[in-house]
Scaffold this motif. Structure first.
Motif, short mmCIF file in Angstrom:
data_model
loop_
_atom_site.label_atom_id
_atom_site.label_comp_id
_atom_site.label_asym_id
_atom_site.label_seq_id
_atom_site.Cartn_x
_atom_site.Cartn_y
_atom_site.Cartn_z
N ARG A 79 -18.85 32.04 -21.66
CA ARG A 79 -18.88 32.71 -20.36
C ARG A 79 -17.54 32.55 -19.64
NH1 ARG A 79 -22.15 35.38 -22.00
NH2 ARG A 79 -24.25 35.84 -21.27
N CYS A 237 -25.03 33.90 -16.21
CA CYS A 237 -23.79 33.51 -15.52
C CYS A 237 -22.74 34.63 -15.60
CB CYS A 237 -23.20 32.28 -16.21
SG CYS A 237 -23.21 30.81 -15.17
N GLN A 238 -22.00 34.80 -14.52
CA GLN A 238 -20.88 35.74 -14.54
C GLN A 238 -19.79 35.22 -15.48
OE1 GLN A 238 -19.02 36.21 -10.70
NE2 GLN A 238 -17.69 37.89 -11.41
#
Lengths: 343, 343
Positions: A79, A237-238
């Motif tokens: 991520r 999650c970004q």
């Protein structure tokens, strides 16, 4: 941070064994091992945290047997660096209220570890007294187009540390030459220092959703429930880098110019520049290589292998684990695409 | 004859595994296996004899499990082809008074086995009726400088078979072109046929010492004492080829011109000419190869290996058993010297 996939060093680097676990220089130590040892004069071994993909846990433990399993933070998927750093920051908060932190990639080269530790200690002193995000900026030696740059504000020096004027993307060659002649641009090393409360405060301001998500786990960090919490949190999650997510907009951004023989060794070409060459500018790592009518080549084969290289100028030749590549060094940006064609 | 060392196919061929045991074409069969199967329509399997170095016995048995151990004649050291053939001839004499014999290298390529067997049977018919040394001459398709030539006497044809005018050494390119345009020169395949009594008679006349030495063992051939006799005899044996020792001076020398897709595959370049090419004239044997900006290359890697070849024109790339070579095909005559440098 040891989660990278290092596709450009194929066939040495693969998803199963990315660059941080390799010894592409032939020094006898993997990048992650060398990184760990480089920090030991400044950081007690029990204070290291490694953030990596779950699939690399066994390799991290093998390369760093001094660490306990609780020091290896496992991401269930990639991520980018902001979630990785948010995770580590909340874990640190759960065990220490006021830690000063260095964040570093695990796959870079440093040749002067004495100067490196001097810079690290100076930076840690600074962030312990200032609510600031500090980056290590490398004094450029050439108009490199493969790195991001940091423009320093030269009028702001306090004990070798400067305010950051701006962060710059990887430049064109012309722009890189201008940066070099201007004298106030530094390579962005990707090594950061801060007080843990300072970075958490930046997350809270700039990436509030991410902050809130990780904050929900405050009661589970450093417990047996942590992994399940992270595994549940990560998919949504970004995916964003710390540079875009935090650095660009941070309230106080500083840089410490440094010159300790640094390279990210991000390409075969950059590896080549750091290796010893023979009289025809050929470099090799690993087993015995006989060069004939060849120049400007880099050859990487396992230590118990042998090679004959005849009639090649400016090529990469590498063999590892049943995979072979012969490629012009000038064309090495094609490697990633060519590896895709093999699949 | 399966005693060759095949140094030119390094790294595929080594002293431990010479060319006759390799599948450099990627057909799924080693040269020795393909040679055996090629002769089976004309020769019962119990009539084969393999002469090889003692160190290759296990490999011969592995590639030709149909043979009994007594069919594998073991030379304690290399002594060129004349002693090898003298040994086999005396062994044959001990079990059969009037055998017709084909002598062949075990590491050649033939693509038309029907025509091959037709020629073999025609030749065997001829030598069963004539006291003559018969060579298979290959109709040349190009001015090859890597083969010896046979000049045929075109006025002497009997059932496709001609008298030999003379044997010629490997020619220069100009001479080879002249041979090709003259039309009465053939490549010397190194495949011979004769009645066993005819060749023994030639040995007695032309290499009388060698004949006398092998004759001393007449009582031990095909017994448990044979190997000890040979091991004792060989060290002092004259090292000489059948071509120089017998062919040049034989009383009756004939040649049968043939065209059955023959090559000795003596070099990487000759292997390249026999392989299927892609649209850029690249050929590969073994595992998957991705070619990019490359042409006229030959790549040989194990079947479970993969390779990326970028920016190469006219190169050999081969990997086998921890050994790698990249070499211009035009320079492949250097390989032997370069392998020496590795040692």
């Amino acid at each position: 941070m040891a989660g990278g996939v290092g596709a450009r060093f194929w066939p040495l680097s693969t998803e199963a064994q990315p660059k941080q676990f390799l010894d592409v220089m032939g020094t006898g130590k993997s990048f992650i091992r060398a990184t760990f040892e480089r920090f030991l004069p400044s950081v007690p071994k029990e204070n290291f945290l490694v953030v990596t993909s779950a699939i690399y846990k066994a390799q991290v433990m093998e390369h760093l047997p001094e660490l306990s399993e609780s020091q290896v933070l496992l991401e269930p998927m990639r991520r980018n660096t902001a979630p990785c750093i948010a995770y580590a920051s909340f874990r640190i908060k759960s065990v220490c209220d006021n830690a000063n932190v260095v964040v570093t990639p695990a796959d870079h080269l440093v040749t002067n570890t004495v100067e490196f530790n001097r810079i690290i200690n100076k930076g840690l002193d600074y962030v312990s007294a200032h609510n600031s995000i500090l980056t290590i900026g490398i004094k450029p030696s050439r108009p490199e187009t493969g790195y991001g740059y940091i423009k320093q504000n030269c009028e702001t020096e306090i004990s070798e540390i400067y305010e950051v004027d701006s962060f710059k993307e990887k430049p064109s060659l012309d722009v890189a030459k201008q940066y070099l002649s201007d004298g106030n641009y530094l390579w962005n090393s990707g090594i950061f220092m801060w007080n843990n409360n300072a970075i958490l405060s930046e997350f809270k301001t700039q990436l509030p959703n991410m902050y809130a998500d990780f904050e929900k786990g405050e009661s589970v960090y450093n417990t047996t429930e942590e992994q399940a919490f992270i595994d549940n949190l990560y998919p949504a999650c970004q995916s964003i880098s710390i540079d875009y997510g935090i650095m660009e907009g941070a309230e106080s951004r500083c840089v410490i110019p440094a010159d300790f023989g640094w390279s990210d060794i991000g390409t075969w070409g950059s590896l080549y520049t750091h290796l010893e060459k023979n009289e025809n500018a050929n470099a090799s790592v690993g087993g015995k290589v006989v060069f004939d009518k060849s120049s400007g080549c880099i050859v990487n084969i396992p230590a118990d292998h042998e090679a004959i290289i005849e009639g090649l100028d400016g090529y990469l030749v590498a063999y590892y684990n049943k995979n072979l590549i012969v490629c012009k060094l000038d064309d090495e940006q094609e490697i990633k695409n060519l590896v895709e064609k093999l699949k």
